[in-house]
Design a protein around this motif. Structure first.
Motif, PDB file in Angstrom:
ATOM      1  N   ARG A   1      -7.055  15.495  -2.962  1.00  0.00           N
ATOM      2  CA  ARG A   1      -5.657  15.694  -3.364  1.00  0.00           C
ATOM      3  C   ARG A   1      -4.888  14.376  -3.349  1.00  0.00           C
ATOM      4  O   ARG A   1      -4.059  14.123  -4.239  1.00  0.00           O
ATOM      5  CB  ARG A   1      -4.999  16.692  -2.424  1.00  0.00           C
TER       6      ARG A   1
ATOM      7  N   ASN B   1      -5.611  12.431  -6.300  1.00  0.00           N
ATOM      8  CA  ASN B   1      -4.846  12.991  -7.409  1.00  0.00           C
ATOM      9  C   ASN B   1      -3.423  12.437  -7.425  1.00  0.00           C
ATOM     10  O   ASN B   1      -2.885  12.055  -8.478  1.00  0.00           O
ATOM     11  CB  ASN B   1      -4.824  14.519  -7.295  1.00  0.00           C
ATOM     12  N   TYR B   2      -2.808  12.388  -6.245  1.00  0.00           N
ATOM     13  CA  TYR B   2      -1.472  11.786  -6.146  1.00  0.00           C
ATOM     14  C   TYR B   2      -1.508  10.312  -6.552  1.00  0.00           C
ATOM     15  O   TYR B   2      -0.576   9.807  -7.196  1.00  0.00           O
ATOM     16  CB  TYR B   2      -0.942  11.911  -4.725  1.00  0.00           C
ATOM     17  N   CYS B   3      -2.580   9.639  -6.153  1.00  0.00           N
ATOM     18  CA  CYS B   3      -2.716   8.224  -6.490  1.00  0.00           C
ATOM     19  C   CYS B   3      -2.771   8.033  -8.004  1.00  0.00           C
ATOM     20  O   CYS B   3      -2.185   7.087  -8.544  1.00  0.00           O
ATOM     21  CB  CYS B   3      -3.976   7.659  -5.835  1.00  0.00           C
TER      22      CYS B   3
END
Length: 240
Positions: free
Chosen positions: A135, A138-140
């Motif tokens: 996750r 994904n934010y990165c």
């Protein structure tokens, strides 16, 4: 469960904790940086380098590869958890096998179930680490998509640098959780020795830790990366 079993388990947890702190740099045991910390610096160079170009397809492919690798290990942890629950359902058969082994201590069904419970906890810990790492990667990716283009970065280099630093920190945090999950997977190999007896548990744990320490501090991969960093430092100092 005998006293040696509790002692071996305590040493296993202590060694795991100590190794994690040594690798992360919070405890300095060797006069050198770990492979993990060296790679953190290379992550920084990669993200900062992306500010110098508008075409970022390569970067997005790298981020996708990091996510896919994390997803693979998360799936593997789920399968391992299923195997542990299957072991609990076949306790009597497995206990009968161990009773026929002359080198195994006879701990009984309760001891076996406790050991399987510990192994289940290891894989559960690994799954949560890999899941959270996925996750965060994904934010990165989302943060990376907000990096300014080359012309904008030239107009406001301070803002561009700040945006890149956020991506770097998020990527490093995600990598930290991924490495924690990977350590749990590796150390689970040493944990398997406990199913035979506590002495083998100590030996297999020490064996796995020696391999991990060598890879982090004395491996050819680390030496290669350090040479690359020294070469870049020389180029910057000479102005080449």
């Amino acid at each position: 469960m005998q006293a040696i079993d509790y002692a071996a388990l305590a040493l296993f947890i202590l060694s795991w904790t100590l190794y994690s702190h040594i690798t992360n740099g919070t405890i300095r045991l060797f006069e050198r940086e770990s492979l993990t910390r060296v790679m953190t610096e290379h992550r920084r160079r990669w993200i900062l380098n992306s500010l110098r170009r508008d075409l970022k397809m390569i970067d997005t492919q790298i981020l996708a590869g990091l996510q896919n690798g994390t997803a693979f290990f998360a799936s593997t942890s789920i399968f391992a958890l299923g195997g542990c629950f299957a072991l609990l359902g076949a306790t009597e058969k497995v206990d009968a096998i161990f009773r026929d082994l002359p080198i195994a201590f006879q701990g009984g069904r309760t001891a076996f179930e406790l050991k399987v419970g510990g192994l289940t906890g290891l894989f559960g810990y690994a799954f949560f680490k890999f899941g959270w790492s996925y996750r965060l990667f994904n934010y990165c990716t989302i943060l990376f998509g907000g990096l300014p283009m080359l012309e904008e970065a030239r107009r406001d280099p301070a803002a561009a640098r700040a945006a890149a630093e956020r991506v770097i920190r998020m990527n490093a945090i995600a990598a930290g959780h991924f490495n924690a999950g990977l350590r749990a997977i590796f150390l689970s190999i040493g944990y398997l020795g406990w199913f035979v007896n506590a002495y083998l548990f100590l030996v297999t744990t020490a064996f796995v830790l020696v391999i991990l320490v060598r890879r982090q501090f004395f491996s050819p991969a680390r030496q290669l990366l350090m040479e690359d960093m020294r070469d870049e430092d020389v180029d910057e100092s000479t102005g080449d």
